[in-house]
Motif scaffolding. Structure first.
Motif, PDB file in Angstrom:
ATOM      1  N   TRP A   2      95.748  60.597  42.689  1.00 34.85           N
ATOM      2  CA  TRP A   2      95.237  59.845  41.546  1.00 34.85           C
ATOM      3  C   TRP A   2      94.928  60.728  40.345  1.00 34.85           C
ATOM      4  O   TRP A   2      94.787  60.220  39.243  1.00 34.85           O
ATOM      5  N   GLY A   3      94.767  61.994  40.525  1.00 34.11           N
ATOM      6  CA  GLY A   3      94.331  62.840  39.423  1.00 34.11           C
ATOM      7  C   GLY A   3      92.824  62.724  39.274  1.00 34.11           C
ATOM      8  O   GLY A   3      92.143  62.118  40.092  1.00 34.11           O
ATOM      9  N   SER A   4      92.305  63.314  38.209  1.00 31.42           N
ATOM     10  CA  SER A   4      90.848  63.265  38.041  1.00 31.42           C
ATOM     11  C   SER A   4      90.436  63.031  36.594  1.00 31.42           C
ATOM     12  O   SER A   4      89.321  63.309  36.221  1.00 31.42           O
ATOM     13  N   GLY A   5      91.324  62.473  35.783  1.00 35.34           N
ATOM     14  CA  GLY A   5      90.996  62.229  34.382  1.00 35.34           C
ATOM     15  C   GLY A   5      90.402  60.860  34.158  1.00 35.34           C
ATOM     16  O   GLY A   5      90.006  60.157  35.083  1.00 35.34           O
ATOM     17  N   HIS A   6      90.358  60.481  32.870  1.00 35.99           N
ATOM     18  CA  HIS A   6      89.782  59.192  32.491  1.00 35.99           C
ATOM     19  C   HIS A   6      90.601  58.018  33.018  1.00 35.99           C
ATOM     20  O   HIS A   6      90.068  56.959  33.304  1.00 35.99           O
ATOM     21  N   GLY A   7      91.893  58.162  33.138  1.00 36.73           N
ATOM     22  CA  GLY A   7      92.754  57.073  33.567  1.00 36.73           C
ATOM     23  C   GLY A   7      92.981  56.998  35.068  1.00 36.73           C
ATOM     24  O   GLY A   7      93.780  56.192  35.533  1.00 36.73           O
ATOM     25  N   ALA A   8      92.282  57.833  35.828  1.00 35.79           N
ATOM     26  CA  ALA A   8      92.513  57.883  37.276  1.00 35.79           C
ATOM     27  C   ALA A   8      92.220  56.538  37.947  1.00 35.79           C
ATOM     28  O   ALA A   8      92.974  56.097  38.809  1.00 35.79           O
ATOM     29  N   ASP A   9      91.150  55.867  37.537  1.00 37.59           N
ATOM     30  CA  ASP A   9      90.812  54.577  38.145  1.00 37.59           C
ATOM     31  C   ASP A   9      91.863  53.523  37.823  1.00 37.59           C
ATOM     32  O   ASP A   9      92.246  52.737  38.677  1.00 37.59           O
ATOM     33  N   ALA A  10      92.325  53.517  36.586  1.00 37.15           N
ATOM     34  CA  ALA A  10      93.363  52.557  36.190  1.00 37.15           C
ATOM     35  C   ALA A  10      94.662  52.848  36.936  1.00 37.15           C
ATOM     36  O   ALA A  10      95.328  51.929  37.420  1.00 37.15           O
ATOM     37  N   TRP A  11      95.001  54.101  37.039  1.00 36.46           N
ATOM     38  CA  TRP A  11      96.217  54.493  37.753  1.00 36.46           C
ATOM     39  C   TRP A  11      96.133  54.075  39.207  1.00 36.46           C
ATOM     40  O   TRP A  11      97.074  53.531  39.774  1.00 36.46           O
ATOM     41  N   GLN A  12      94.999  54.313  39.846  1.00 35.55           N
ATOM     42  CA  GLN A  12      94.809  53.949  41.242  1.00 35.55           C
ATOM     43  C   GLN A  12      94.951  52.440  41.419  1.00 35.55           C
ATOM     44  O   GLN A  12      95.639  51.978  42.322  1.00 35.55           O
ATOM     45  N   SER A  13      94.334  51.674  40.547  1.00 38.30           N
ATOM     46  CA  SER A  13      94.397  50.218  40.638  1.00 38.30           C
ATOM     47  C   SER A  13      95.825  49.698  40.478  1.00 38.30           C
ATOM     48  O   SER A  13      96.274  48.831  41.237  1.00 38.30           O
ATOM     49  N   LEU A  14      96.556  50.242  39.509  1.00 35.60           N
ATOM     50  CA  LEU A  14      97.937  49.813  39.273  1.00 35.60           C
ATOM     51  C   LEU A  14      98.846  50.199  40.441  1.00 35.60           C
ATOM     52  O   LEU A  14      99.704  49.414  40.851  1.00 35.60           O
ATOM     53  N   LEU A  15      98.650  51.381  40.974  1.00 40.03           N
ATOM     54  CA  LEU A  15      99.483  51.834  42.084  1.00 40.03           C
ATOM     55  C   LEU A  15      99.224  51.015  43.347  1.00 40.03           C
ATOM     56  O   LEU A  15     100.157  50.615  44.043  1.00 40.03           O
ATOM     57  N   ILE A  16      97.970  50.718  43.617  1.00 39.95           N
ATOM     58  CA  ILE A  16      97.626  49.902  44.781  1.00 39.95           C
ATOM     59  C   ILE A  16      98.179  48.495  44.620  1.00 39.95           C
ATOM     60  O   ILE A  16      98.685  47.903  45.578  1.00 39.95           O
ATOM     61  N   ASP A  17      98.129  47.951  43.408  1.00 44.18           N
ATOM     62  CA  ASP A  17      98.709  46.635  43.156  1.00 44.18           C
ATOM     63  C   ASP A  17     100.212  46.643  43.428  1.00 44.18           C
ATOM     64  O   ASP A  17     100.754  45.713  44.036  1.00 44.18           O
ATOM     65  N   GLU A  18     100.866  47.686  43.010  1.00 38.71           N
ATOM     66  CA  GLU A  18     102.313  47.793  43.256  1.00 38.71           C
ATOM     67  C   GLU A  18     102.614  47.961  44.742  1.00 38.71           C
ATOM     68  O   GLU A  18     103.575  47.388  45.256  1.00 38.71           O
ATOM     69  N   TYR A  19     101.785  48.734  45.444  1.00 35.97           N
ATOM     70  CA  TYR A  19     101.938  48.855  46.898  1.00 35.97           C
ATOM     71  C   TYR A  19     101.851  47.471  47.553  1.00 35.97           C
ATOM     72  O   TYR A  19     102.670  47.113  48.394  1.00 35.97           O
ATOM     73  N   ALA A  20     100.832  46.706  47.180  1.00 41.60           N
ATOM     74  CA  ALA A  20     100.603  45.391  47.775  1.00 41.60           C
ATOM     75  C   ALA A  20     101.776  44.454  47.508  1.00 41.60           C
ATOM     76  O   ALA A  20     102.241  43.754  48.410  1.00 41.60           O
ATOM     77  N   ARG A  21     102.274  44.433  46.276  1.00 44.77           N
ATOM     78  CA  ARG A  21     103.405  43.554  45.944  1.00 44.77           C
ATOM     79  C   ARG A  21     104.681  43.980  46.682  1.00 44.77           C
ATOM     80  O   ARG A  21     105.436  43.140  47.159  1.00 44.77           O
TER      81      ARG A  21
ATOM     82  N   LEU B 127      87.622  57.844  48.459  1.00 46.91           N
ATOM     83  CA  LEU B 127      88.418  59.063  48.547  1.00 46.91           C
ATOM     84  C   LEU B 127      87.980  60.028  47.458  1.00 46.91           C
ATOM     85  O   LEU B 127      87.617  59.615  46.349  1.00 46.91           O
ATOM     86  N   GLU B 128      88.018  61.276  47.743  1.00 48.13           N
ATOM     87  CA  GLU B 128      87.612  62.253  46.729  1.00 48.13           C
ATOM     88  C   GLU B 128      88.629  62.276  45.600  1.00 48.13           C
ATOM     89  O   GLU B 128      89.799  61.948  45.773  1.00 48.13           O
ATOM     90  N   GLU B 129      88.153  62.615  44.424  1.00 50.08           N
ATOM     91  CA  GLU B 129      89.020  62.645  43.249  1.00 50.08           C
ATOM     92  C   GLU B 129      90.018  63.780  43.354  1.00 50.08           C
ATOM     93  O   GLU B 129      89.817  64.744  44.068  1.00 50.08           O
ATOM     94  N   GLY B 130      91.084  63.621  42.600  1.00 45.30           N
ATOM     95  CA  GLY B 130      92.148  64.613  42.644  1.00 45.30           C
ATOM     96  C   GLY B 130      93.294  64.069  43.472  1.00 45.30           C
ATOM     97  O   GLY B 130      93.413  62.886  43.708  1.00 45.30           O
ATOM     98  N   GLY B 131      94.163  64.943  43.898  1.00 43.48           N
ATOM     99  CA  GLY B 131      95.275  64.510  44.731  1.00 43.48           C
ATOM    100  C   GLY B 131      96.202  63.565  43.996  1.00 43.48           C
ATOM    101  O   GLY B 131      96.553  63.793  42.840  1.00 43.48           O
TER     102      GLY B 131
END
Length: 103
Positions: free
Chosen positions: A58-77, A52-56
């Motif tokens: 997840w945002g587009s900063g340094h923590g965007a990947d970490a944020w995406q990973s944590l949010l997806i983990d919470e979705y799954a749980r 997916l393109e950056e932004g939206g």
């Protein structure tokens, strides 16, 4: 100084891991099954959001990947805890079947 590594000569039976387990307690099997389903869903959702393109959201900063990973983990749980896709039910049945067969 160094010890020689020798391969194990006796293969252990996987059913040995069930020794000492309280066979009347079914909550452990359910919890393990739901955790398995959450991990499966996490893997599925991670690949779904790859590319997916950056932004939206997840945002587009340094923590965007970490944020995406944590949010997806919470979705799954959350999905797994609220009934999931039915995978936990099948896994629980198999775990209980293995547990009862080890008697």
């Amino acid at each position: 100084m160094f010890e020689a590594i020798t391969p194990p000569t006796i293969q252990q039976n996987p059913m040995d891991s069930l020794k000492g387990v309280d066979r009347s307690d079914k909550t452990g099997a359910r919890k393990a099954a739901q955790e398995f389903e959450a991990v499966f869903l996490n893997t599925m959702l991670q690949s779904m959001f790859t590319g997916l393109e950056e932004g939206g959201t997840w945002g587009s900063g340094h923590g965007a990947d970490a944020w995406q990973s944590l949010l997806i983990d919470e979705y799954a749980r959350t999905i797994a805890d609220n009934g999931g896709i039915g995978l936990a039910d099948s896994v629980e049945r198999e775990l209980l079947s293995l547990q009862e067969g080890a008697r």
